[in-house]
Scaffold this active site. Sequence first.
Site, PDB file in Angstrom:
ATOM      1  N   SER A 104       6.150   3.312  13.171  1.00 28.06           N
ATOM      2  CA  SER A 104       4.721   3.524  13.439  1.00 28.06           C
ATOM      3  C   SER A 104       4.525   4.268  14.744  1.00 28.06           C
ATOM      4  O   SER A 104       5.313   4.132  15.683  1.00 28.06           O
ATOM      5  CB  SER A 104       4.059   2.154  13.542  1.00 28.06           C
ATOM      6  OG  SER A 104       2.779   2.269  14.098  1.00 28.06           O
ATOM      7  N   ASP A 129      12.110 -12.440  -1.385  1.00 28.82           N
ATOM      8  CA  ASP A 129      11.729 -12.365   0.012  1.00 28.82           C
ATOM      9  C   ASP A 129      12.922 -11.775   0.764  1.00 28.82           C
ATOM     10  O   ASP A 129      14.020 -12.353   0.731  1.00 28.82           O
ATOM     11  CB  ASP A 129      11.407 -13.789   0.501  1.00 28.82           C
ATOM     12  CG  ASP A 129      10.887 -13.806   1.917  1.00 28.82           C
ATOM     13  OD1 ASP A 129      11.252 -12.902   2.706  1.00 28.82           O
ATOM     14  OD2 ASP A 129      10.130 -14.728   2.246  1.00 28.82           O
ATOM     15  N   TYR A 174       3.651  -7.045  16.835  1.00 24.12           N
ATOM     16  CA  TYR A 174       3.863  -6.151  15.688  1.00 24.12           C
ATOM     17  C   TYR A 174       4.534  -4.846  16.150  1.00 24.12           C
ATOM     18  O   TYR A 174       5.549  -4.419  15.602  1.00 24.12           O
ATOM     19  CB  TYR A 174       2.520  -5.849  14.989  1.00 24.12           C
ATOM     20  CG  TYR A 174       2.539  -4.583  14.183  1.00 24.12           C
ATOM     21  CD1 TYR A 174       3.150  -4.542  12.932  1.00 24.12           C
ATOM     22  CD2 TYR A 174       1.982  -3.396  14.683  1.00 24.12           C
ATOM     23  CE1 TYR A 174       3.202  -3.362  12.204  1.00 24.12           C
ATOM     24  CE2 TYR A 174       2.028  -2.219  13.966  1.00 24.12           C
ATOM     25  CZ  TYR A 174       2.631  -2.212  12.724  1.00 24.12           C
ATOM     26  OH  TYR A 174       2.697  -1.042  12.022  1.00 24.12           O
ATOM     27  N   LYS A 229       8.501  -3.050  15.562  1.00 23.40           N
ATOM     28  CA  LYS A 229       8.830  -1.686  15.118  1.00 23.40           C
ATOM     29  C   LYS A 229       9.836  -1.063  16.091  1.00 23.40           C
ATOM     30  O   LYS A 229      10.807  -0.431  15.680  1.00 23.40           O
ATOM     31  CB  LYS A 229       7.566  -0.823  15.005  1.00 23.40           C
ATOM     32  CG  LYS A 229       6.629  -1.258  13.882  1.00 23.40           C
ATOM     33  CD  LYS A 229       7.261  -1.071  12.503  1.00 23.40           C
ATOM     34  CE  LYS A 229       6.460  -1.691  11.392  1.00 23.40           C
ATOM     35  NZ  LYS A 229       7.137  -1.741  10.096  1.00 23.40           N
ATOM     36  N   ASN A 271      -8.708  -2.574   9.195  1.00 19.98           N
ATOM     37  CA  ASN A 271      -8.561  -1.124   9.353  1.00 19.98           C
ATOM     38  C   ASN A 271      -9.856  -0.391   9.009  1.00 19.98           C
ATOM     39  O   ASN A 271     -10.691  -0.881   8.245  1.00 19.98           O
ATOM     40  CB  ASN A 271      -7.404  -0.607   8.497  1.00 19.98           C
ATOM     41  CG  ASN A 271      -6.075  -1.174   8.958  1.00 19.98           C
ATOM     42  OD1 ASN A 271      -5.468  -1.968   8.267  1.00 19.98           O
ATOM     43  ND2 ASN A 271      -5.646  -0.803  10.148  1.00 19.98           N
ATOM     44  N   TYR A 325       0.828  -1.224   0.000  1.00 20.75           N
ATOM     45  CA  TYR A 325       0.000   0.000   0.000  1.00 20.75           C
ATOM     46  C   TYR A 325       0.862   1.274   0.000  1.00 20.75           C
ATOM     47  O   TYR A 325       0.781   2.085  -0.930  1.00 20.75           O
ATOM     48  CB  TYR A 325      -0.925  -0.066   1.221  1.00 20.75           C
ATOM     49  CG  TYR A 325      -1.774   1.148   1.474  1.00 20.75           C
ATOM     50  CD1 TYR A 325      -2.426   1.808   0.435  1.00 20.75           C
ATOM     51  CD2 TYR A 325      -1.953   1.626   2.775  1.00 20.75           C
ATOM     52  CE1 TYR A 325      -3.232   2.918   0.684  1.00 20.75           C
ATOM     53  CE2 TYR A 325      -2.761   2.716   3.031  1.00 20.75           C
ATOM     54  CZ  TYR A 325      -3.387   3.363   1.988  1.00 20.75           C
ATOM     55  OH  TYR A 325      -4.175   4.454   2.251  1.00 20.75           O
ATOM     56  N   ILE A 326       1.708   1.433   0.988  1.00 18.45           N
ATOM     57  CA  ILE A 326       2.482   2.685   1.056  1.00 18.45           C
ATOM     58  C   ILE A 326       3.639   2.629   0.053  1.00 18.45           C
ATOM     59  O   ILE A 326       3.988   3.635  -0.574  1.00 18.45           O
ATOM     60  CB  ILE A 326       2.975   2.944   2.499  1.00 18.45           C
ATOM     61  CG1 ILE A 326       1.791   2.866   3.470  1.00 18.45           C
ATOM     62  CG2 ILE A 326       3.633   4.322   2.600  1.00 18.45           C
ATOM     63  CD1 ILE A 326       2.164   2.931   4.932  1.00 18.45           C
ATOM     64  N   ARG A 359     -12.581  -2.675  20.947  1.00 17.65           N
ATOM     65  CA  ARG A 359     -11.697  -3.700  20.372  1.00 17.65           C
ATOM     66  C   ARG A 359     -10.490  -3.867  21.297  1.00 17.65           C
ATOM     67  O   ARG A 359      -9.882  -2.865  21.702  1.00 17.65           O
ATOM     68  CB  ARG A 359     -11.249  -3.251  18.971  1.00 17.65           C
ATOM     69  CG  ARG A 359     -10.362  -4.249  18.256  1.00 17.65           C
ATOM     70  CD  ARG A 359     -10.126  -3.846  16.807  1.00 17.65           C
ATOM     71  NE  ARG A 359      -9.265  -2.672  16.679  1.00 17.65           N
ATOM     72  CZ  ARG A 359      -8.851  -2.185  15.515  1.00 17.65           C
ATOM     73  NH1 ARG A 359      -9.245  -2.752  14.376  1.00 17.65           N
ATOM     74  NH2 ARG A 359      -8.075  -1.116  15.464  1.00 17.65           N
ATOM     75  N   ARG A 383      -7.748   9.299  16.217  1.00 13.23           N
ATOM     76  CA  ARG A 383      -6.509   9.005  15.502  1.00 13.23           C
ATOM     77  C   ARG A 383      -6.157  10.187  14.611  1.00 13.23           C
ATOM     78  O   ARG A 383      -6.982  11.068  14.370  1.00 13.23           O
ATOM     79  CB  ARG A 383      -6.677   7.779  14.588  1.00 13.23           C
ATOM     80  CG  ARG A 383      -6.986   6.477  15.284  1.00 13.23           C
ATOM     81  CD  ARG A 383      -5.750   5.912  15.977  1.00 13.23           C
ATOM     82  NE  ARG A 383      -6.025   4.614  16.570  1.00 13.23           N
ATOM     83  CZ  ARG A 383      -6.584   4.442  17.771  1.00 13.23           C
ATOM     84  NH1 ARG A 383      -6.921   5.479  18.519  1.00 13.23           N
ATOM     85  NH2 ARG A 383      -6.795   3.223  18.231  1.00 13.23           N
TER      86      ARG A 383
END
Length: 345
Positions: A128, A61, A155, A159, A205, A14-15, A301, A237
């Site tokens: 992030s 990879d 996750y 980072k 998301n 995506y980015i 959540r 956010r």
Amino acid sequence: MSKGRILVTGGTGYIGSHTIVELSEAGYDVVAVDNFSNSNPDVLQGIEKIIGRKVDFMEADCTDEHAFGKVFCKYSDIRAAIHFAASKAVGESVENPLKYYNNNLRSLVNLTALMKAQKEASIVFSSSCTVYGQPDKEHLPVSESAPLQPAESPYGRTKQMCEDILRDCVKAYGNLKVTALRYFNPIGAHKSALIGELPIGVPANLVPYITQTAAGIREKLSVFGDDYDTPDGSCIRDYIYVSDLAKAHVAAVDRMLGNRNSDRYEVFNLGTGKGMSVLELVNAFMRATGVNVPYVIAGRRAGDIEQVWADPSKANRELGWKADTPIEDVLLSAWNWQKRISGIK
Ligand code: UD1
């Protein structure tokens, strides 16, 4: 005249895909690498349509040092690398932490080893805002000097660990320069609607869930919690337009290659500086597109942070960059992309 070649790992993500477009438009050549674990080769066609030329690409990879090394054998003119290739689903990382430690850490270690063997070794790292956890109220908006919190998920921990690894490597290897970019919440799609976010399965998301609900793929959106300590009770956010975010990567590369960095390890927050609640975002989407999004208030959540938004003034000042696309335009770009992939006129 080309400004030189930039390696983009995770280039069909995506980015990554949006950043290749901005790099090309800024005069850089690119070599993109991806293993298509969370993307597909069609993305390359989308990028090529936008920029009007071929993208050099190698399927590899990044955790496979040998396969990844071949990229550097084929392209001996790499001046900088932007490292996006990583797994990014918070929930999955809780269920399968080893996938995250293996994938995110090994790819970063391999990239750093391969880059430090180059004459020019500049790396932009995708970090992030998750590294801040839930900042205390006095630290909002959150600046780069806010204390980091223990990560909420494997996750998030990868980072933080990747940032630590890079900081240590910069100390040890004198030719290495690193810029860690801490993203807030990237949303939207390129204005051409030729590339965008492609979630596999049910989106985790918010914005892909909204656009899929608007498209009739999902029945209704669940707003996760309206009892937070925020003005309307839903989480806050900092939603940043993906093309604005992509441009920050170009600015970071320009800065390192132009020797304008003030340190060999720098960190920047990338956000708009404005917090927006889930309910405000849903309403802004409906206003911008004129399409109804049915929603219900659901329970909180697990693991969600109540509120976080950026103080992006360091990036504004030092990178000469600002995220200023109006939210209505951003949400419309997300909707145009959803319409295109769903075949809606
Ligand atoms: C989180 C991390 C971010 C990470 C990203 C990866 C934080 C602050 N952010 O983003 O660093 O890169 O995961 O995926 O930890 N929501 C709903 N209904 C939905 C989906 C989401 O109400 O169906 C709400 C969430 O509760 C949240 C907001 O929308 O308040 C944004 O959620 P999401 O898009 O998943 O991003 P984050 O969780 O903020």
